[in-house]
Enzyme design. Structure first.
Site, PDB file in Angstrom:
ATOM      1  N   TYR A 140      49.303  33.885  40.129  1.00 24.19           N
ATOM      2  CA  TYR A 140      49.157  34.566  38.878  1.00 24.19           C
ATOM      3  C   TYR A 140      47.909  35.417  38.724  1.00 24.19           C
ATOM      4  O   TYR A 140      46.655  35.071  39.007  1.00 24.19           O
ATOM      5  CB  TYR A 140      49.027  33.869  37.936  1.00 24.19           C
ATOM      6  CG  TYR A 140      48.782  34.410  36.523  1.00 24.19           C
ATOM      7  CD1 TYR A 140      49.874  35.234  35.922  1.00 24.19           C
ATOM      8  CD2 TYR A 140      47.853  34.015  35.501  1.00 24.19           C
ATOM      9  CE1 TYR A 140      49.781  35.781  34.470  1.00 24.19           C
ATOM     10  CE2 TYR A 140      47.614  34.486  34.270  1.00 24.19           C
ATOM     11  CZ  TYR A 140      48.594  35.393  33.894  1.00 24.19           C
ATOM     12  OH  TYR A 140      48.508  36.079  32.531  1.00 24.19           O
ATOM     13  N   ASP A 228      41.060  36.757  43.895  1.00 22.81           N
ATOM     14  CA  ASP A 228      41.184  36.416  42.433  1.00 22.81           C
ATOM     15  C   ASP A 228      40.797  34.989  42.202  1.00 22.81           C
ATOM     16  O   ASP A 228      41.310  34.066  42.581  1.00 22.81           O
ATOM     17  CB  ASP A 228      42.430  36.551  41.954  1.00 22.81           C
ATOM     18  CG  ASP A 228      42.666  36.452  40.577  1.00 22.81           C
ATOM     19  OD1 ASP A 228      41.476  35.880  39.737  1.00 22.81           O
ATOM     20  OD2 ASP A 228      43.718  36.393  39.942  1.00 22.81           O
ATOM     21  N   LYS A 256      37.465  32.623  33.079  1.00 24.47           N
ATOM     22  CA  LYS A 256      37.357  31.135  33.080  1.00 24.47           C
ATOM     23  C   LYS A 256      35.874  30.649  32.889  1.00 24.47           C
ATOM     24  O   LYS A 256      35.227  30.694  31.809  1.00 24.47           O
ATOM     25  CB  LYS A 256      38.544  30.471  33.724  1.00 24.47           C
ATOM     26  CG  LYS A 256      39.775  31.230  33.471  1.00 24.47           C
ATOM     27  CD  LYS A 256      40.818  30.369  34.032  1.00 24.47           C
ATOM     28  CE  LYS A 256      42.357  30.944  33.334  1.00 24.47           C
ATOM     29  NZ  LYS A 256      43.291  31.449  34.346  1.00 24.47           N
TER      30      LYS A 256
HETATM   31  C1  LIG Z   1      44.017  33.086  34.140  1.00 23.94           C
HETATM   32  C2  LIG Z   1      44.094  33.940  35.372  1.00 23.94           C
HETATM   33  C3  LIG Z   1      43.778  35.149  35.242  1.00 23.94           C
HETATM   34  C4  LIG Z   1      44.100  35.764  33.871  1.00 23.94           C
HETATM   35  O1  LIG Z   1      42.822  35.591  33.097  1.00 23.94           O
HETATM   36  P1  LIG Z   1      42.910  35.782  31.537  1.00 23.94           P
HETATM   37  O2  LIG Z   1      41.651  35.844  30.887  1.00 23.94           O
HETATM   38  O3  LIG Z   1      43.981  34.923  31.048  1.00 23.94           O
HETATM   39  O4  LIG Z   1      43.613  37.252  31.093  1.00 23.94           O
HETATM   40  C5  LIG Z   1      43.831  35.897  36.482  1.00 23.94           C
HETATM   41  N1  LIG Z   1      43.794  35.196  37.487  1.00 23.94           N
HETATM   42  C6  LIG Z   1      43.969  33.860  37.776  1.00 23.94           C
HETATM   43  C7  LIG Z   1      43.834  33.328  39.117  1.00 23.94           C
HETATM   44  C8  LIG Z   1      43.875  33.293  36.451  1.00 23.94           C
HETATM   45  O5  LIG Z   1      44.062  31.538  36.592  1.00 23.94           O
END
Ligand SMILES: *Cc1c(COP(=O)(O)O)cnc(C)c1O
Length: 424
Positions: A140, A228, A256
């Site tokens: 994701y 990411d 996060k």
């Molecule tokens: C949570 C997440 C995102 C997106 O972050 P948001 O602040 O929710 O837009 C992107 N990449 C990874 C791996 C994530 O877990």
């Protein structure tokens, strides 16, 4: 009261929630509405207290309502909440990120992980002059059009292959490959974006040689490698997993943990690549609230506090938890595996190996997770309401909390194995 609130919410908010996985759609029932939270616990509007392994989906690593973070936010708020002009705390945050991650030379702060990944891809396309991007099924990277294809947890929880409302043109240059296999790249590829440890299809650690293989494939094709690390950054260890896995990307995204529970994320990397970003270069990106003073204050309060020893302590605690969960759940006669990578874990009710999204979907298909989830919630332990999400332990979780979680899991697993019917 949660039922009543959910009914009210559903009249004015699509599905009653502002982010789909909160809806309990994949586990059944109605979500608890949080009234307050402190440390390892959240309290709902009915006065129930839950030992919380969601921790704002990993945004909270010190635990909820940490006194130092609250004080930093309070003090920042007294000086004003947003200026649309640069502040010193943005500089400090970027300096800390740069000092923590070898190779992270220029950093742009944004307000969400979605923005960070979207921008990383745009920079890669701008820097290489190429259009195609490669991502992995089950990873994701936020909800921007080009990255939603086979996006793991959120879409998987709802049983969607991708998303409605995304024109074919927006994903025409997105190639989706299976995780843990190095894809062939040609000179049309701008970048490969990957979760270096996949944490949105349950937890799937990188197979040995996978990340190094991606690095080599990118180098020979002239493509950029993007890690990411919105989940893994400052979660598996004090910075990037690049050191941990011995592979360095060209660009990173963080989110996060680094926002301390407020909206903040970052995209950064090699100086010559990042210099394509406006106002230095032609790749445009902007944000009214980017580098927001409350968010940078919260982020700094967290990053200033985290020491390498904290991650070691958290790793030990989470590995104790993962081993304990696997033991008591399988003793109850249920098929289970609890993959664990340092400070992250997930619970999968299957004993078949899970190396990629196809495996993860098979492992999640038997519905046992939803039953276990509710049996745990009944015992005061809040796991993520989806088998595709990982568990987040905070530094506020004690050894006793971990012990209690394992005890609750033993009872919950027995109840599920005995087939006590779950009432949604
Ligand atoms: C949570 C997440 C995102 C997106 O972050 P948001 O602040 O929710 O837009 C992107 N990449 C990874 C791996 C994530 O877990």
């Amino acid at each position: 009261m949660s039922d009543e609130l959910f009914a009210r919410a559903s009249r004015v908010i699509p599905g009653g929630v502002n982010s789909p996985v909160r809806s309990f759609k994949s586990v059944g029932g109605t979500p608890y509405f949080v009234e307050r939270a402190r440390g390892a616990f959240v309290m709902d509007t009915e006065g129930n207290s839950y030992l919380d392994y969601v921790q704002s989906w990993g945004a909270s690593i010190l635990g909820h309502a940490d006194a130092g973070v609250l004080e930093a936010i309070r003090r920042a708020s007294e000086r004003g909440t947003s200026f649309g002009a640069p502040t010193e705390s943005e500089v400090r945050l970027a300096e800390i990120l740069a000092a923590s991650v070898n190779g992270l030379e220029l950093i742009r702060l944004v307000s969400s992980g979605t923005e960070a990944t979207m921008t990383a891809v745009r920079i890669a396309r701008g820097a290489t002059g190429r259009d195609r991007i490669v991502k992995f099924a089950g990873c994701y990277h936020g909800h921007s059009d080009a990255l939603l294809a086979e996006g793991g947890s959120g879409v998987a929880t709802l049983g969607l292959a991708g998303s409605g409302g995304v024109p074919a043109g927006a994903v025409a240059d997105t190639v989706v490959a299976p995780y843990n296999v190095v894809p062939h790249l040609d000179d049309s590829v701008a970048c490969v974006i990957v979760e270096p440890a996949a944490a949105n299809m349950g937890l799937v650690p990188p197979a040995s040689g996978f990340l190094a293989g991606l690095r080599a494939a990118c180098d020979s094709a002239g493509a950029l490698l993007i890690f990411d690390e919105v989940i893994t950054g400052f979660r598996l260890g004090p910075g990037s997993v690049a050191q941990l896995y011995g592979v360095k990307p060209d660009l990173w995204t963080f989110g996060k943990v680094i926002g301390g529970g407020l909206p903040l994320a970052a995209v950064g990397g090699r100086r010559d690549v990042m210099e394509h970003l406006a106002p230095l270069g032609p790749v445009y990106q902007a944000g009214t609230l980017s580098g927001n003073p409350l968010a940078t204050a919260a982020g700094l309060a967290v990053l200033d506090r985290l020491a390498p020893a904290d991650f070691e302590q958290l790793s030990v605690r989470v590995s104790t938890l993962a081993k304990g969960l696997a033991e008591v759940i399988s003793s109850a006669g249920l098929p289970v595996q609890v993959p664990c990578e340092r400070t992250l874990f997930s619970v999968l009710f299957s004993t078949d190996p899970v190396r990629n999204y196809e495996d993860a979907k098979v492992a999640a298909a038997n519905g046992l997770y939803g039953k276990f989830f509710h049996a745990m919630l009944d015992r005061g332990v809040a796991l993520a309401p989806s088998p595709y999400e990982v568990g987040f332990c905070s530094l506020a979780h004690s050894d006793l909390d971990v012990e209690r979680t394992i005890e609750a899991a033993a009872q919950a697993a027995t109840e599920v194995a005995d087939g006590a019917p779950f009432q949604a």
